[in-house]
Each structure stands twice: as C-alpha cells, then as structure tokens.
Design an enzyme around this catalytic site. Structure first.
Site, PDB file in Angstrom:
ATOM      1  CB  SER A 107     -28.149 -44.408  21.618  1.00 38.07           C
ATOM      2  OG  SER A 107     -27.343 -44.009  20.528  1.00 38.07           O
ATOM      3  CE  LYS A 221     -20.579 -47.301  26.323  1.00 36.91           C
ATOM      4  NZ  LYS A 221     -19.910 -47.910  25.164  1.00 36.91           N
ATOM      5  CG  HIS A 245     -17.986 -48.621  20.315  1.00 35.63           C
ATOM      6  ND1 HIS A 245     -18.063 -47.321  20.737  1.00 35.63           N
ATOM      7  CD2 HIS A 245     -19.068 -48.809  19.524  1.00 35.63           C
ATOM      8  CE1 HIS A 245     -19.126 -46.732  20.233  1.00 35.63           C
ATOM      9  NE2 HIS A 245     -19.763 -47.629  19.490  1.00 35.63           N
TER      10      HIS A 245
END
Length: 347
Positions: A107, A221, A245
């Site tokens: 991340s 994404k 998400h």
C-alpha cells in the site's frame, strides 16, 4: 482447542487482541455493514456442480502473469498501516507471501519502508499507488516505489472521498509519503467534497499521464463499469482490479461478483482482470476464476491472520485458501486455472 474453521477463528482471535477502535477500522464499511455482507453473499450465491470420476491430468494451481509465475492465484490486496495490527507489519506479510509462493500489493499507506518490505520479501512485489493530489507529488512516490524494485503498479482510483478513517497511534504513519496531503482551507459556503477532496482526485487524463511514466505493468484498481474497463484498455493499461474497495467507499454498489462477467466481456482478453471484495474461501476464489478473473485479491482475511499470529497467521490464511481451492478443483473435475473458465456456475 480451535473449534471454528481457520478464518473465523483467526477473526475471533484478531478481535480479541486488537483495541476496539482498530478492529472497527479494519471491519468497517461505508454503511452499516450491509455492503460488506452483500460482497460475501455475492460469491456464495453462485453454486457449483460436483463432477466425480473425472481424471485429473497434472493438476496444479499455477498462475502466470506479466512473466511472473506463482504457485497459486491468491494475491494479497493492499492494506494500509499494517503495524496497527501486529508488530510484524507489512514486512511480516511480505515474508509470509514469499513463503507461500504468491504475490502482494504494498500500500501507498504502508507503515514500513517499501524498500525494506521488498528487500525482506526477497522478491519483486507490486505497489499500490494512491494519487497524491497532483502529478509532481504522485511522481515522487512512484519513483520511490520503482527504485525499490517493484514489478507492477496498481493505481487505486475509487477512493477520492475517504470513509474509513482512524487516528493513528504514535509511531505509526505512512512512512513512504513525503508529507501528509493537506487540504486547502475552504471558503464560506464551499463544499468539503467538491471544493476539497475532489480538487485533489485523479482524472482519466491523469491515468493517461501515468501510463506514460510507467514502463512496468500498470493496473487500474477500483472499477466496476464496463465503459471504464474499455477506456482502460484504450489507454494501454495492462490490467483492471474489479473492486468496490471491500465496501469501504460507496455503500449500496452491486457486488463485484455481479459485475465481473460484464467487465470480462468488455475487455475481451485485451488486459488482465483481477478481482477483490468479499473473497472468504478457496471456493470463492474458484468461482471468481470460473467467471473470468485471472487472479483474486484478499484483504481482511490475511489481516486477521496477521493480527492473530503475525507472519505465521498470514501464511496460514494463504495456505488454507489454496487448500480449499485445490479441494474445489478436485471435486469439480478441474485440473488447472485455464480449465476453470469452462465451468458453469448456477444460482
């Protein structure tokens, strides 16, 4: 003694070990929990027919993508601030991923250095990129990830408005960011959303710019609309992660399982399709692949493992899902990921 199946057991252990606010941050969604539940149910309503007596020829779960080969198609989705959940943090997750011969996405909001995470993983990892408000700041973060040796960039575009927030404890931060992204002061009558957050959100023009900056595979994404899928292909991107998400941004969306066939049809094999949100078992993995995904991503389940048992817990989650995937393949008469595309699902 462990009485529950592994994932519910690890979730129970994680909840017992984590402070209440951190557990709530991990499990929260954009509404009252309904989106999270519907994500999971979207996979569960799809049914499989057993195919006994089928001879399996060299059965395996090998997955190849962008010249990388993994032992299975179960990827680890990007999760922020993993030292919130265990001292092992992202490094522990990366080591477990390597031990299980898989791949993870680091991340932008990792709580450990991307350079050190990749180094300890002893393999190139993928990097999940958040837009940093403008191209200059975004390029700084991008170059840091590329210098660390990441092998793909996953640009997350579906969270311009943050719903899941937490006050970070002392000593935990997004260490790879140059500095926190600050909002400009609003004038009287201005909107926090339109005049604040959305002024720093990426656009399709920024996706085109990013494509020019990146020579390694670039995936987008957070898309669920077939027109967006076709636009990604037109811009020359290498893949899409179909995702809502994990239910953490917009409440009340269709499940990912419901839109996946449309997304697969829209790209028509011109780019890779990955999927996340609600994957909770190896059978869910099988169903996603049967519906046309090239790989799946898990999020909360491996964090339960991390919180409960550190890196070892992450490894257990990956291995368990792979075992369940193999059992589903055996019971449906499927030898490889390619053969899954021929499996009919029922509702």
């Amino acid at each position: 003694m462990q009485a529950l199946p592994l994932l519910p057991y690890l979730a129970q252990q994680a909840q017992a070990k984590l402070p209440v606010d951190i557990w709530h941050y991990l499990q929260s969604d954009a509404g009252c929990g309904a989106q999270l539940q519907s994500n999971e149910a979207g996979w569960q309503i799809k049914k499989l027919i057993p195919r006994p007596l089928t001879a399996l020829h060299h059965p395996n779960t090998q997955c190849t993508m962008f010249a990388e080969q993994w032992a299975h198609p179960i990827m680890l989705a990007p999760v922020a601030y993993q030292r919130l959940f265990h001292a092992d943090g992202e490094i522990g997750t990366a080591v477990a991923c390597n031990a299980q011969q898989g791949q993870m996405m680091v991340s932008s909001l990792a709580s450990q250095s991307v350079n050190e995470i990749v180094k300890q993983a002893q393999q190139p990892l993928w990097f999940q990129l958040y837009w940093q408000g403008d191209r200059a700041r975004t390029e700084v973060l991008l170059r840091k990830a590329l210098a660390a040796g990441v092998s793909a960039i996953v640009f997350t575009v579906d969270a311009p408005v943050k719903q899941a927030l937490i006050d970070l404890p002392k000593g935990i931060s997004a260490v790879n960011l140059a500095q926190p992204l600050a909002m400009q002061a609003l004038q009287a009558g201005q909107s926090q959303v339109f005049d604040g957050w959305m002024t720093q959100a990426p656009t399709w023009e920024d996706v085109a710019w990013l494509r020019q900056q990146v020579t390694i595979p670039l995936l987008i994404k957070g898309l669920m609309h077939e027109d967006d899928a076709r636009r990604v292909v037109a811009l020359g991107c290498d893949g899409i992660v179909v995702s809502n998400h994990g239910g953490r941004v917009l409440d009340g969306t269709p499940t990912v399982a419901a839109v996946l066939p449309e997304m697969v049809a829209a790209v028509a094999g011109q780019c890779k399709i990955l999927v996340d949100s609600g994957i909770r078992s190896g059978q869910d993995v099988f169903k996603a692949l049967a519906m046309g995904a090239d790989a799946v991503c898990i999020g909360r389940p491996y964090v339960w493992g991390l919180a409960a048992e550190g890196a070892m817990g992450v490894a257990k989650v990956i291995r368990t899902l792979r075992d369940e995937l193999e059992m589903t393949m055996a019971l449906t008469g499927v030898s490889s990921l390619a053969e899954m595309r021929q499996v009919k699902l029922y509702v």
